[in-house]
Design a protein around this motif. Structure first.
Motif, PDB file in Angstrom:
ATOM      1  N   GLU A 144      -6.803  -5.647  -6.334  1.00  0.00           N
ATOM      2  CA  GLU A 144      -6.926  -7.083  -6.582  1.00  0.00           C
ATOM      3  C   GLU A 144      -5.639  -7.829  -6.232  1.00  0.00           C
ATOM      4  O   GLU A 144      -5.674  -8.978  -5.801  1.00  0.00           O
ATOM      5  CB  GLU A 144      -7.318  -7.348  -8.035  1.00  0.00           C
ATOM      6  CG  GLU A 144      -8.617  -6.690  -8.464  1.00  0.00           C
ATOM      7  CD  GLU A 144      -9.808  -7.067  -7.606  1.00  0.00           C
ATOM      8  OE1 GLU A 144      -9.903  -8.232  -7.184  1.00  0.00           O
ATOM      9  OE2 GLU A 144     -10.645  -6.178  -7.340  1.00  0.00           O
ATOM     10  N   TYR A 145      -4.493  -7.177  -6.418  1.00  0.00           N
ATOM     11  CA  TYR A 145      -3.224  -7.809  -6.068  1.00  0.00           C
ATOM     12  C   TYR A 145      -3.107  -8.002  -4.562  1.00  0.00           C
ATOM     13  O   TYR A 145      -2.619  -9.025  -4.093  1.00  0.00           O
ATOM     14  CB  TYR A 145      -2.044  -6.982  -6.584  1.00  0.00           C
ATOM     15  CG  TYR A 145      -1.908  -7.008  -8.082  1.00  0.00           C
ATOM     16  CD1 TYR A 145      -1.498  -8.165  -8.734  1.00  0.00           C
ATOM     17  CD2 TYR A 145      -2.172  -5.886  -8.842  1.00  0.00           C
ATOM     18  CE1 TYR A 145      -1.369  -8.196 -10.112  1.00  0.00           C
ATOM     19  CE2 TYR A 145      -2.044  -5.907 -10.215  1.00  0.00           C
ATOM     20  CZ  TYR A 145      -1.646  -7.065 -10.846  1.00  0.00           C
ATOM     21  OH  TYR A 145      -1.520  -7.101 -12.206  1.00  0.00           O
ATOM     22  N   ALA A 146      -3.529  -7.016  -3.792  1.00  0.00           N
ATOM     23  CA  ALA A 146      -3.490  -7.144  -2.329  1.00  0.00           C
ATOM     24  C   ALA A 146      -4.475  -8.220  -1.867  1.00  0.00           C
ATOM     25  O   ALA A 146      -4.185  -8.973  -0.947  1.00  0.00           O
ATOM     26  CB  ALA A 146      -3.809  -5.811  -1.664  1.00  0.00           C
ATOM     27  N   LEU A 147      -5.609  -8.302  -2.513  1.00  0.00           N
ATOM     28  CA  LEU A 147      -6.576  -9.351  -2.166  1.00  0.00           C
ATOM     29  C   LEU A 147      -6.040 -10.741  -2.485  1.00  0.00           C
ATOM     30  O   LEU A 147      -6.398 -11.717  -1.833  1.00  0.00           O
ATOM     31  CB  LEU A 147      -7.898  -9.128  -2.912  1.00  0.00           C
ATOM     32  CG  LEU A 147      -8.693  -7.888  -2.532  1.00  0.00           C
ATOM     33  CD1 LEU A 147      -9.885  -7.720  -3.448  1.00  0.00           C
ATOM     34  CD2 LEU A 147      -9.136  -7.957  -1.083  1.00  0.00           C
ATOM     35  N   SER A 148      -5.159 -10.823  -3.478  1.00  0.00           N
ATOM     36  CA  SER A 148      -4.598 -12.109  -3.898  1.00  0.00           C
ATOM     37  C   SER A 148      -3.318 -12.477  -3.162  1.00  0.00           C
ATOM     38  O   SER A 148      -2.714 -13.496  -3.466  1.00  0.00           O
ATOM     39  CB  SER A 148      -4.316 -12.091  -5.398  1.00  0.00           C
ATOM     40  OG  SER A 148      -5.499 -11.894  -6.116  1.00  0.00           O
ATOM     41  N   GLY A 149      -2.881 -11.638  -2.215  1.00  0.00           N
ATOM     42  CA  GLY A 149      -1.702 -11.982  -1.435  1.00  0.00           C
ATOM     43  C   GLY A 149      -0.574 -10.979  -1.477  1.00  0.00           C
ATOM     44  O   GLY A 149       0.439 -11.177  -0.817  1.00  0.00           O
ATOM     45  N   GLY A 150      -0.724  -9.905  -2.236  1.00  0.00           N
ATOM     46  CA  GLY A 150       0.291  -8.856  -2.249  1.00  0.00           C
ATOM     47  C   GLY A 150       0.289  -8.099  -0.929  1.00  0.00           C
ATOM     48  O   GLY A 150      -0.706  -8.081  -0.219  1.00  0.00           O
ATOM     49  N   LEU A 151       1.404  -7.486  -0.589  1.00  0.00           N
ATOM     50  CA  LEU A 151       1.510  -6.794   0.693  1.00  0.00           C
ATOM     51  C   LEU A 151       0.571  -5.596   0.774  1.00  0.00           C
ATOM     52  O   LEU A 151      -0.181  -5.453   1.731  1.00  0.00           O
ATOM     53  CB  LEU A 151       2.953  -6.354   0.939  1.00  0.00           C
ATOM     54  CG  LEU A 151       3.207  -5.599   2.232  1.00  0.00           C
ATOM     55  CD1 LEU A 151       2.841  -6.441   3.437  1.00  0.00           C
ATOM     56  CD2 LEU A 151       4.666  -5.170   2.310  1.00  0.00           C
ATOM     57  N   MET A 152       0.620  -4.713  -0.203  1.00  0.00           N
ATOM     58  CA  MET A 152      -0.247  -3.537  -0.177  1.00  0.00           C
ATOM     59  C   MET A 152      -0.447  -2.985  -1.572  1.00  0.00           C
ATOM     60  O   MET A 152       0.322  -3.297  -2.485  1.00  0.00           O
ATOM     61  CB  MET A 152       0.277  -2.464   0.769  1.00  0.00           C
ATOM     62  CG  MET A 152       1.667  -1.964   0.494  1.00  0.00           C
ATOM     63  SD  MET A 152       2.257  -0.732   1.680  1.00  0.00           S
ATOM     64  CE  MET A 152       2.424  -1.665   3.180  1.00  0.00           C
ATOM     65  N   SER A 153      -1.493  -2.184  -1.710  1.00  0.00           N
ATOM     66  CA  SER A 153      -1.760  -1.551  -2.992  1.00  0.00           C
ATOM     67  C   SER A 153      -2.274  -0.140  -2.765  1.00  0.00           C
ATOM     68  O   SER A 153      -2.901   0.152  -1.742  1.00  0.00           O
ATOM     69  CB  SER A 153      -2.790  -2.350  -3.790  1.00  0.00           C
ATOM     70  OG  SER A 153      -4.057  -2.290  -3.163  1.00  0.00           O
ATOM     71  N   TYR A 154      -1.977   0.732  -3.716  1.00  0.00           N
ATOM     72  CA  TYR A 154      -2.486   2.098  -3.706  1.00  0.00           C
ATOM     73  C   TYR A 154      -2.735   2.498  -5.143  1.00  0.00           C
ATOM     74  O   TYR A 154      -1.818   2.514  -5.970  1.00  0.00           O
ATOM     75  CB  TYR A 154      -1.487   3.064  -3.061  1.00  0.00           C
ATOM     76  CG  TYR A 154      -1.998   4.474  -3.020  1.00  0.00           C
ATOM     77  CD1 TYR A 154      -2.973   4.849  -2.104  1.00  0.00           C
ATOM     78  CD2 TYR A 154      -1.548   5.426  -3.913  1.00  0.00           C
ATOM     79  CE1 TYR A 154      -3.464   6.140  -2.070  1.00  0.00           C
ATOM     80  CE2 TYR A 154      -2.025   6.721  -3.890  1.00  0.00           C
ATOM     81  CZ  TYR A 154      -2.989   7.070  -2.964  1.00  0.00           C
ATOM     82  OH  TYR A 154      -3.484   8.345  -2.943  1.00  0.00           O
TER      83      TYR A 154
END
Length: 80
Positions: free
Chosen positions: A6-16
């Motif tokens: 959800e953080y990547a969808l909201s504008g964060g660079l990447m998530s794992y």
């Protein structure tokens, strides 16, 4: 880098991180077993079986980052 897609969808660079919906499903299975009378101390610890790697290319471009094709190929989802 974040642990939730959800953080990547909201504008964060990447998530794992673990797939949130699979984790909720596992919690439901545990709850059902407890409600049927099984002792929590006797139940094994379950680890998520599915992890997601999401890259937000809009954010990468905003930072001026050029991610190698091998990194992009590893991602489960690339947000354009």
């Amino acid at each position: 880098m974040f642990d939730n897609r959800e953080y990547a969808l909201s504008g964060g660079l990447m998530s794992y991180g673990a797939d949130f919906y699979v984790v909720l499903e596992q919690a439901g299975v545990y709850t059902g077993r407890i409600l049927k009378g099984e002792k929590p101390a006797d139940m094994p610890v379950m680890q998520s079986a599915r992890y997601e790697y999401v890259i937000n290319m809009n954010t990468a471009k905003a930072f001026g980052l050029a991610l190698p094709p091998t990194v992009l190929a590893l991602a489960d989802e690339v947000i354009e």
